[in-house]
Design a protein around this motif. Structure first.
Motif, PDB file in Angstrom:
ATOM      1  N   GLY A  79       1.906 -12.836  -9.180  1.00  0.00           N
ATOM      2  CA  GLY A  79       2.490 -13.171  -7.885  1.00  0.00           C
ATOM      3  C   GLY A  79       3.535 -12.163  -7.450  1.00  0.00           C
ATOM      4  O   GLY A  79       3.585 -11.758  -6.276  1.00  0.00           O
ATOM      5  N   GLN A  80       4.397 -11.746  -8.364  1.00  0.00           N
ATOM      6  CA  GLN A  80       5.421 -10.750  -8.043  1.00  0.00           C
ATOM      7  C   GLN A  80       4.787  -9.455  -7.558  1.00  0.00           C
ATOM      8  O   GLN A  80       5.227  -8.855  -6.565  1.00  0.00           O
ATOM      9  N   ARG A  81       3.757  -8.997  -8.262  1.00  0.00           N
ATOM     10  CA  ARG A  81       3.084  -7.752  -7.883  1.00  0.00           C
ATOM     11  C   ARG A  81       2.524  -7.837  -6.464  1.00  0.00           C
ATOM     12  O   ARG A  81       2.601  -6.877  -5.688  1.00  0.00           O
ATOM     13  N   PHE A 119       5.439  -7.648  -3.832  1.00  0.00           N
ATOM     14  CA  PHE A 119       5.908  -6.267  -3.709  1.00  0.00           C
ATOM     15  C   PHE A 119       4.875  -5.403  -2.992  1.00  0.00           C
ATOM     16  O   PHE A 119       5.228  -4.512  -2.200  1.00  0.00           O
ATOM     17  N   SER A 120       3.598  -5.635  -3.244  1.00  0.00           N
ATOM     18  CA  SER A 120       2.553  -4.881  -2.572  1.00  0.00           C
ATOM     19  C   SER A 120       2.594  -5.120  -1.071  1.00  0.00           C
ATOM     20  O   SER A 120       2.488  -4.174  -0.264  1.00  0.00           O
ATOM     21  N   LEU A 121       2.763  -6.364  -0.664  1.00  0.00           N
ATOM     22  CA  LEU A 121       2.854  -6.692   0.759  1.00  0.00           C
ATOM     23  C   LEU A 121       4.101  -6.079   1.384  1.00  0.00           C
ATOM     24  O   LEU A 121       4.066  -5.615   2.534  1.00  0.00           O
ATOM     25  N   ARG A 122       5.194  -6.069   0.643  1.00  0.00           N
ATOM     26  CA  ARG A 122       6.419  -5.465   1.185  1.00  0.00           C
ATOM     27  C   ARG A 122       6.231  -3.967   1.395  1.00  0.00           C
ATOM     28  O   ARG A 122       6.638  -3.420   2.435  1.00  0.00           O
ATOM     29  N   ARG A 123       5.625  -3.281   0.419  1.00  0.00           N
ATOM     30  CA  ARG A 123       5.392  -1.848   0.590  1.00  0.00           C
ATOM     31  C   ARG A 123       4.495  -1.577   1.791  1.00  0.00           C
ATOM     32  O   ARG A 123       4.718  -0.626   2.557  1.00  0.00           O
ATOM     33  N   ALA A 170       4.182 -22.279  -0.202  1.00  0.00           N
ATOM     34  CA  ALA A 170       3.591 -21.767  -1.440  1.00  0.00           C
ATOM     35  C   ALA A 170       2.075 -21.722  -1.337  1.00  0.00           C
ATOM     36  O   ALA A 170       1.354 -22.442  -2.012  1.00  0.00           O
ATOM     37  N   VAL A 171       1.601 -20.830  -0.518  1.00  0.00           N
ATOM     38  CA  VAL A 171       0.170 -20.702  -0.265  1.00  0.00           C
ATOM     39  C   VAL A 171      -0.482 -19.840  -1.340  1.00  0.00           C
ATOM     40  O   VAL A 171       0.190 -19.216  -2.160  1.00  0.00           O
ATOM     41  N   SER A 172      -1.787 -19.792  -1.319  1.00  0.00           N
ATOM     42  CA  SER A 172      -2.496 -18.894  -2.225  1.00  0.00           C
ATOM     43  C   SER A 172      -2.147 -17.459  -1.867  1.00  0.00           C
ATOM     44  O   SER A 172      -1.725 -17.148  -0.743  1.00  0.00           O
ATOM     45  N   LEU A 173      -2.349 -16.555  -2.807  1.00  0.00           N
ATOM     46  CA  LEU A 173      -2.020 -15.165  -2.545  1.00  0.00           C
ATOM     47  C   LEU A 173      -2.922 -14.573  -1.463  1.00  0.00           C
ATOM     48  O   LEU A 173      -2.490 -13.697  -0.700  1.00  0.00           O
ATOM     49  N   ALA A 174      -4.150 -15.045  -1.369  1.00  0.00           N
ATOM     50  CA  ALA A 174      -5.047 -14.564  -0.316  1.00  0.00           C
ATOM     51  C   ALA A 174      -4.549 -14.993   1.056  1.00  0.00           C
ATOM     52  O   ALA A 174      -4.557 -14.210   2.015  1.00  0.00           O
ATOM     53  N   VAL A 175      -4.118 -16.254   1.168  1.00  0.00           N
ATOM     54  CA  VAL A 175      -3.591 -16.741   2.448  1.00  0.00           C
ATOM     55  C   VAL A 175      -2.293 -16.016   2.791  1.00  0.00           C
ATOM     56  O   VAL A 175      -2.059 -15.628   3.943  1.00  0.00           O
ATOM     57  N   ARG A 186      -1.405 -12.996   1.966  1.00  0.00           N
ATOM     58  CA  ARG A 186      -1.740 -11.649   2.438  1.00  0.00           C
ATOM     59  C   ARG A 186      -2.264 -11.679   3.869  1.00  0.00           C
ATOM     60  O   ARG A 186      -1.867 -10.847   4.705  1.00  0.00           O
ATOM     61  N   ALA A 187      -3.133 -12.616   4.177  1.00  0.00           N
ATOM     62  CA  ALA A 187      -3.685 -12.693   5.531  1.00  0.00           C
ATOM     63  C   ALA A 187      -2.590 -12.942   6.565  1.00  0.00           C
ATOM     64  O   ALA A 187      -2.575 -12.317   7.639  1.00  0.00           O
ATOM     65  N   GLU A 188      -1.662 -13.844   6.241  1.00  0.00           N
ATOM     66  CA  GLU A 188      -0.606 -14.165   7.202  1.00  0.00           C
ATOM     67  C   GLU A 188       0.393 -13.019   7.349  1.00  0.00           C
ATOM     68  O   GLU A 188       0.863 -12.728   8.456  1.00  0.00           O
ATOM     69  N   ILE A 189       0.742 -12.356   6.260  1.00  0.00           N
ATOM     70  CA  ILE A 189       1.671 -11.228   6.346  1.00  0.00           C
ATOM     71  C   ILE A 189       1.028 -10.074   7.107  1.00  0.00           C
ATOM     72  O   ILE A 189       1.686  -9.388   7.913  1.00  0.00           O
ATOM     73  N   GLU A 190      -0.254  -9.840   6.906  1.00  0.00           N
ATOM     74  CA  GLU A 190      -0.917  -8.767   7.639  1.00  0.00           C
ATOM     75  C   GLU A 190      -0.992  -9.077   9.133  1.00  0.00           C
ATOM     76  O   GLU A 190      -0.880  -8.165   9.966  1.00  0.00           O
ATOM     77  N   ARG A 191      -1.157 -10.360   9.485  1.00  0.00           N
ATOM     78  CA  ARG A 191      -1.093 -10.730  10.903  1.00  0.00           C
ATOM     79  C   ARG A 191       0.297 -10.452  11.462  1.00  0.00           C
ATOM     80  O   ARG A 191       0.456  -9.969  12.591  1.00  0.00           O
ATOM     81  N   TRP A 192       1.321 -10.795  10.680  1.00  0.00           N
ATOM     82  CA  TRP A 192       2.710 -10.574  11.098  1.00  0.00           C
ATOM     83  C   TRP A 192       2.972  -9.074  11.288  1.00  0.00           C
ATOM     84  O   TRP A 192       3.577  -8.665  12.287  1.00  0.00           O
ATOM     85  N   ILE A 193       2.510  -8.267  10.354  1.00  0.00           N
ATOM     86  CA  ILE A 193       2.693  -6.819  10.463  1.00  0.00           C
ATOM     87  C   ILE A 193       1.997  -6.294  11.716  1.00  0.00           C
ATOM     88  O   ILE A 193       2.559  -5.493  12.481  1.00  0.00           O
ATOM     89  N   ALA A 194       0.753  -6.744  11.941  1.00  0.00           N
ATOM     90  CA  ALA A 194      -0.003  -6.268  13.101  1.00  0.00           C
ATOM     91  C   ALA A 194       0.705  -6.631  14.397  1.00  0.00           C
ATOM     92  O   ALA A 194       0.741  -5.834  15.346  1.00  0.00           O
ATOM     93  N   GLY A 195       1.289  -7.826  14.446  1.00  0.00           N
ATOM     94  CA  GLY A 195       1.994  -8.241  15.652  1.00  0.00           C
ATOM     95  C   GLY A 195       3.211  -7.385  15.940  1.00  0.00           C
ATOM     96  O   GLY A 195       3.511  -7.065  17.099  1.00  0.00           O
TER      97      GLY A 195
END
Length: 643
Positions: free
Chosen positions: A589-591, A594-598, A622-627, A629-638
């Motif tokens: 989970g930590q990895r 950090f990957s999403l932050r980078r 506390a969602v799954s790591l896949a969820v 990632r999907a939500e953070i990538e949407r946030w980044i895109a926005g």
């Protein structure tokens, strides 16, 4: 650390197979409260403190789960969960089922499986609108159901004999945390305590059935539990932890969590005395004899057949290899094989060893890692001398972290966190610390439980990393924000995926270094030691449950690659044996965080704001790591879109 469930982050296991997971713990999740850190899905409030403009990408449309079929399905799942596991409800602060106990029978498990399968089929038919809340709720609900089904399929509740979360620990914990404010609470507790014998007899029947099927606990866990049961049975009914509510009602234990002077003063003295007498009578006449039967069955039937240190892995049980693969996904939400995880662990250990060698040269004048570890383990000046010192250091670290929070987080939890010592009845055999989430009725704040047993074995240099993980900005920040959320269904406030909960807490140990929270380089060495500890889990857990490792092999590996004291390592290895797969969640989970932050830093450049990133990670729970990632990538895109 933190906590098998969210009730207790750190110490959960498969003792109750229907409860996905405290827990680094812890946790407490207790025998019943292991909401597997799976355990875990929390949401974050949109009303907690100011944020930067870039923090929010608001869900489109109205909050969907408040109405409609998805909301109804989410509520059905949550209400059924509390009804089927009434002790979990009580520990959460929902007092509707205080007179009840779970049904441990195989038939009850079959009924629950059929119920969950039918509910999953209905959830799959729902197609949520494209809003963040509905999208995440649908994925989280289906994930919780599927994880619970996977855990139940492993039948662990039949054979587990657990020194950290067995029924003897659960009922003592429950006695301490259940507030008795009046006649209704008193009547419910008396009714529940009268049902303990039948519950324990059901657990005995499960142990016998599992033994007949070739599934049995490890010898180490069995011997620890027998010692604990002997200690419990040696107490008189009057002095027993199981009768502590009676002493509270009499005012004999002033200031103990779970009761208040105002509640006692408004409850008729004669009624309080009648309750106290009846509870002590039930403990003496019914509960202690039931625990004696439980102890005798374990001693005479389970101990002689228990698995020795060379055969403690899950793969040594019928169907164990498949069960382990299921539990890997339950706890990590990732489709990784044991071999893949083992290799990730070896790679992480190599990286962290290099950091420890570099810092050790600066601190101790040597780059010999074994010499560095020996100094950390054996220098008495680096350990605490008293229990009070352990507790005081935890309070001090928590206080400094709370002051620093606004520079790094837009949303700050309103619910307070307090430091509490691990209770005497569990301190010897539990982990170094755990977190227990607040009660939903407001009767109990978040609690960081610190183990003060044998303080001379508790390193000073680990204390700060431990505090940041368990309290602020770790478990308490994430879990309290989830519980304070106003726009998500109830189950998302209390459950979720272990890899998120524990991954976040481990992420904050390194974050604390960025925040300037470590007092000195020696405390930073504690951070590195803890990171190596979590990396070693990837190697040890897969080694034990998929590669034929013995208990000794696992202990030796952790001695060679962490600075943990041997007594802590032994407790940890026993925990991994009893809770397969859970220990993998932290580092994986930590990895991912950090990957999403980078990724966010690289794509957003000058638009990146650390407060906004943290708020977005915490907003979905506390969602799954896949969820995630999907939500953070949407946030980044926005945020990256042209303006």
């Amino acid at each position: 650390m933190g906590s098998g469930r969210l009730l207790r982050r750190e110490t959960a296991s498969l003792t109750t197979s229907h409860r996905p997971p405290r827990r680094e713990r812890v946790p407490a999740r207790s025998d019943f409260a292991r909401i597997a850190c799976i355990a875990v899905v929390l949401g974050a409030s949109c009303k907690l403190g100011g944020t930067t403009a870039m923090t929010h990408v608001d869900p489109s449309g109205p909050t969907e789960p408040a109405t409609g079929r998805l909301a109804a399905l989410a509520d059905e799942y949550w209400q059924d969960r509390l009804r089927f596991d009434p002790i979990e409800a009580t520990l959460l602060g929902d007092r509707r089922f205080d007179a009840e106990l779970p049904d441990p029978s195989a038939e009850a498990n079959r009924v629950a499986i059929r119920r969950l399968e039918a509910l999953a089929a209905r959830v799959r038919k729902e197609v949520p609108r494209d809003s963040a809340v509905a999208r995440v709720t649908h994925a989280a609900l289906l994930g919780e159901i599927e994880n619970e089904l996977a855990a139940r399929a492993c039948f662990a509740s039949e054979w587990a004999v657990d020194p950290r979360d067995g029924p003897h620990v659960t009922f003592q914990t429950l006695a301490q945390l259940t507030g008795i404010a009046g006649p209704r609470d008193a009547a419910a507790m008396l009714a529940r305590w009268r049902k303990i014998p039948a519950y324990l007899d059901g657990r005995i029947a499960n142990l016998r059935a599992a033994k007949a099927a070739g599934r049995i606990a490890t010898r180490g866990s069995v011997t620890r539990v027998l010692t604990q049961l002997d200690q419990l049975l040696a107490q008189s009914a009057h002095d027993s932890v199981l009768a502590e509510p009676a002493r509270k009602a009499r005012g004999v234990v002033p200031g103990v969590p779970g009761t208040t002077s105002s509640s006692i003063s408004t409850w008729d003295a004669a009624a309080r005395e009648a309750f106290a007498e009846k509870l002590i009578e039930i403990v003496d006449r019914d509960v202690k004899p039931a625990f004696a039967r439980y102890r005798d069955a374990i001693k005479t039937e389970i101990l002689p057949a228990s698995r020795d240190d060379a055969n403690g892995g899950l793969d040594k049980l019928p169907g164990g290899a498949e069960c382990y693969r299921r539990m890997i996904f339950v706890h990590t939400s990732m489709r990784l094989s044991p071999d893949e995880i083992h290799e990730i662990g070896l790679s992480e250990i190599a990286r962290i060893r290099a950091e420890m060698i570099e810092l050790g040269g600066k601190l101790f004048g040597t780059r010999d890692l074994s010499a560095i570890q020996k100094r950390l383990r054996t220098d008495p000046s680096l350990a605490f001398a008293t229990r009070q010192q352990v507790e005081d250091k935890a309070r001090e670290a928590l206080g400094r972290a709370e002051v620093a929070m606004p520079k790094w987080f837009g949303r700050i939890a309103k619910t307070p966190c307090e430091v509490v010592r691990v209770e005497a009845f569990e301190e010897k055999d539990t982990t170094i610390a755990y977190y227990r989430q607040p009660a939903i009725d407001g009767s109990r704040p978040g609690r960081y439980y610190i183990n003060t047993y044998a303080p001379e074995t508790r390193p000073r240099y680990e204390a700060e990393a431990l505090a940041f993980h368990e309290s602020v900005p770790g478990h308490h920040t994430q879990i309290a924000l989830a519980m304070e959320a106003v726009d998500v269904p109830e189950f998302r406030k209390h459950l979720g995926v272990t890899a998120y909960v524990e991954g976040w807490a481990l992420y904050t140990e390194r974050l604390a270094d960025e925040m300037g929270l470590y007092s000195a380089d020696l405390d930073r060495m504690g951070m590195l030691s803890f990171d190596a500890w979590r990396a070693s889990r990837l190697v040890v857990d897969t080694g034990l449950h998929a590669k034929g490792w013995s208990r000794k092999t696992a202990i030796d590996y952790m001695l060679a690659n962490t600075a943990l004291a041997q007594n802590n390592i032994e407790n940890e290895v026993d925990r991994y044996l009893g809770w397969p797969g859970q220990a993998l969640a932290y580092k994986l989970g930590q990895r991912e965080i950090f990957s999403l932050r980078r990724e966010a830093e690289q794509r957003l450049g000058s638009r990146f704001d650390i407060r906004g990133f943290h708020d977005e990670v915490l907003r979905h729970g506390a969602v799954s790591l896949a969820v995630l990632r999907a939500e953070i990538e949407r946030w980044i895109a926005g945020l990256a879109a042209p303006r």
